[in-house]
Design an enzyme around this catalytic site. Structure first.
Site, PDB file in Angstrom:
ATOM      1  N   ARG A   1     113.019  22.948  54.490  1.00 17.36           N
ATOM      2  CA  ARG A   1     111.799  22.937  55.293  1.00 17.36           C
ATOM      3  C   ARG A   1     110.630  22.668  54.353  1.00 17.36           C
ATOM      4  O   ARG A   1     110.178  23.561  53.644  1.00 17.36           O
ATOM      5  CB  ARG A   1     111.641  24.287  56.003  1.00 17.36           C
ATOM      6  CG  ARG A   1     110.540  24.317  57.047  1.00 17.36           C
ATOM      7  CD  ARG A   1     110.262  25.763  57.464  1.00 17.36           C
ATOM      8  NE  ARG A   1     109.476  26.458  56.450  1.00 17.36           N
ATOM      9  CZ  ARG A   1     109.613  27.742  56.137  1.00 17.36           C
ATOM     10  NH1 ARG A   1     110.520  28.485  56.713  1.00 17.36           N
ATOM     11  NH2 ARG A   1     108.829  28.295  55.210  1.00 17.36           N
TER      12      ARG A   1
ATOM     13  N   HIS B   1     106.720  27.608  57.999  1.00 16.06           N
ATOM     14  CA  HIS B   1     107.555  27.992  59.136  1.00 16.06           C
ATOM     15  C   HIS B   1     106.850  27.650  60.447  1.00 16.06           C
ATOM     16  O   HIS B   1     107.478  27.209  61.407  1.00 16.06           O
ATOM     17  CB  HIS B   1     107.847  29.493  59.079  1.00 16.06           C
ATOM     18  CG  HIS B   1     108.528  30.020  60.295  1.00 16.06           C
ATOM     19  ND1 HIS B   1     109.862  29.789  60.565  1.00 16.06           N
ATOM     20  CD2 HIS B   1     108.062  30.754  61.345  1.00 16.06           C
ATOM     21  CE1 HIS B   1     110.189  30.364  61.707  1.00 16.06           C
ATOM     22  NE2 HIS B   1     109.113  30.941  62.200  1.00 16.06           N
TER      23      HIS B   1
ATOM     24  N   TYR C   1     105.497  32.863  49.333  1.00 16.32           N
ATOM     25  CA  TYR C   1     106.864  33.312  49.078  1.00 16.32           C
ATOM     26  C   TYR C   1     107.751  32.267  48.390  1.00 16.32           C
ATOM     27  O   TYR C   1     108.907  32.553  48.083  1.00 16.32           O
ATOM     28  CB  TYR C   1     107.532  33.775  50.378  1.00 16.32           C
ATOM     29  CG  TYR C   1     107.498  32.778  51.524  1.00 16.32           C
ATOM     30  CD1 TYR C   1     108.431  31.750  51.609  1.00 16.32           C
ATOM     31  CD2 TYR C   1     106.534  32.872  52.521  1.00 16.32           C
ATOM     32  CE1 TYR C   1     108.403  30.841  52.656  1.00 16.32           C
ATOM     33  CE2 TYR C   1     106.496  31.965  53.578  1.00 16.32           C
ATOM     34  CZ  TYR C   1     107.440  30.957  53.643  1.00 16.32           C
ATOM     35  OH  TYR C   1     107.403  30.057  54.692  1.00 16.32           O
TER      36      TYR C   1
END
Length: 323
Positions: free
Chosen positions: A229, A233, A242
């Site tokens: 990805r 998100h 993160y």
């Protein structure tokens, strides 16, 4: 698969990428309330959906599967209207398109696909279902129940997991015991395969083989497409909190569009971009031209037969208009 096939698949991937980018821009401009980007996963989505036989198969997507809709030829204004928050399940014809309204419940489409596959087997339609979910969703109980049920009854369904490395902010290694979703298939007595999710031809071939097996009575297959990805998100997420820039740069070198483009001519790539720009312009204009839907539709398309509770809610709403 030959160069012409790759050219066609690349063309679809470019449409998916540019429309994805436009959707993010529209969200930032306030035209869309929210959006889940799919950048980096185009090969997994386009390659798998292109393998479907739209005369008899059916697809059950999640909320990050724009590429599947593009590959299946779905009315993209109607599909994107799902993100525009104007109607239940978008404004396209799901039955005719063979693409169910996308499901925002994590692992939600998986059980729906198994139910459809059971019906297809009982009716002997000769069709197969494919359902999309992520590595994070694979930890949901719904996926276990769906795979177990499908394995017991040898249902014609392909469980297509896009392992994009992250369950929102949790890396796959910390939430998938054993590290492999495909390996779980053995526990249900079904086929399981890993594939390079950034190679559109590899995805197409793996999915076509799984669908053929399903239609021929060979039962379910789990395909784990290893991809990444590249964006957040969702449009409310900050992946910089993160994951590292180095990781993102490493995966950018395996960008599925670039992988395909290296096997095509510069003219092919330019033509694909020109086509995508026209599609994006048309979809954007179509979305912005949509008018607000009647609010009473919230009550009209929830159940086949309205429940007492729903009718009561509608009554209260109607009374509030007169207050």
């Amino acid at each position: 698969m030959d160069t012409a096939d790759l050219r066609a698949l690349h063309r679809l991937m470019v449409v998916a990428r540019r429309l994805d980018e436009e959707a993010i821009a529209m969200q930032r401009q306030g035209a869309l309330p929210g959006y889940a980007p799919a950048k980096g996963q185009e090969a997994a989505q386009v390659g798998s959906a292109a393998a479907l036989d739209l005369s008899r198969d059916f697809a059950f997507p999640g909320y990050r599967d724009l590429g599947a809709a593009v590959a299946m030829g779905v009315d993209l204004v109607g599909y994107m209207a799902s993100h525009h928050n104007v109607w239940h399940g978008g404004l396209y014809d799901a039955k005719a398109s063979r693409l169910a309204p996308f499901n925002a419940v994590v692992a939600g489409p998986v059980t729906h696909a198994v139910g459809w596959a059971l019906g297809a087997k009982l009716d002997d339609t000769g069709g197969a279902a494919i359902t999309y979910f992520g590595d994070g969703a694979s930890s949901e109980g719904d996926v276990h129940e769906a795979m177990n049920f499908a394995g017991v009854y040898r249902l014609p369904v392909v469980f297509f997991c896009q392992n994009n490395g992250w369950a929102i902010s949790v890396p796959t290694r910390e939430q998938v015991a054993g590290g492999s979703v495909a390996a779980r298939a053995a526990g249900y007595g079904i086929e399981g395969h890993r594939v390079d999710g950034n190679d559109v031809l590899a995805v197409f071939e793996a999915t076509r083989a799984a669908l053929d097996r399903a239609r021929d009575g060979g039962g379910p297959t789990v395909i784990e497409a290893m991809t990444y990805r590249m964006g957040p998100h969702s449009t409310s997420d900050d992946p910089g909190r993160y994951r590292t820039l180095a990781e993102e740069q490493e995966w950018s070198e395996r960008d599925p569009l670039a992988v395909a483009a290296r096997q095509l001519s510069a003219e092919d790539v330019a033509a694909a971009e020109e086509h995508a720009a026209a599609v994006v312009r048309e979809v954007r204009e179509g979305l912005l031209a949509l008018e607000a839907r009647p609010v009473e539709e919230l009550f009209s398309f929830t159940y086949r037969e309205p429940t007492k509770a729903l009718l009561e809610q509608q009554r209260v709403w109607e009374e509030s208009l007169d207050a």
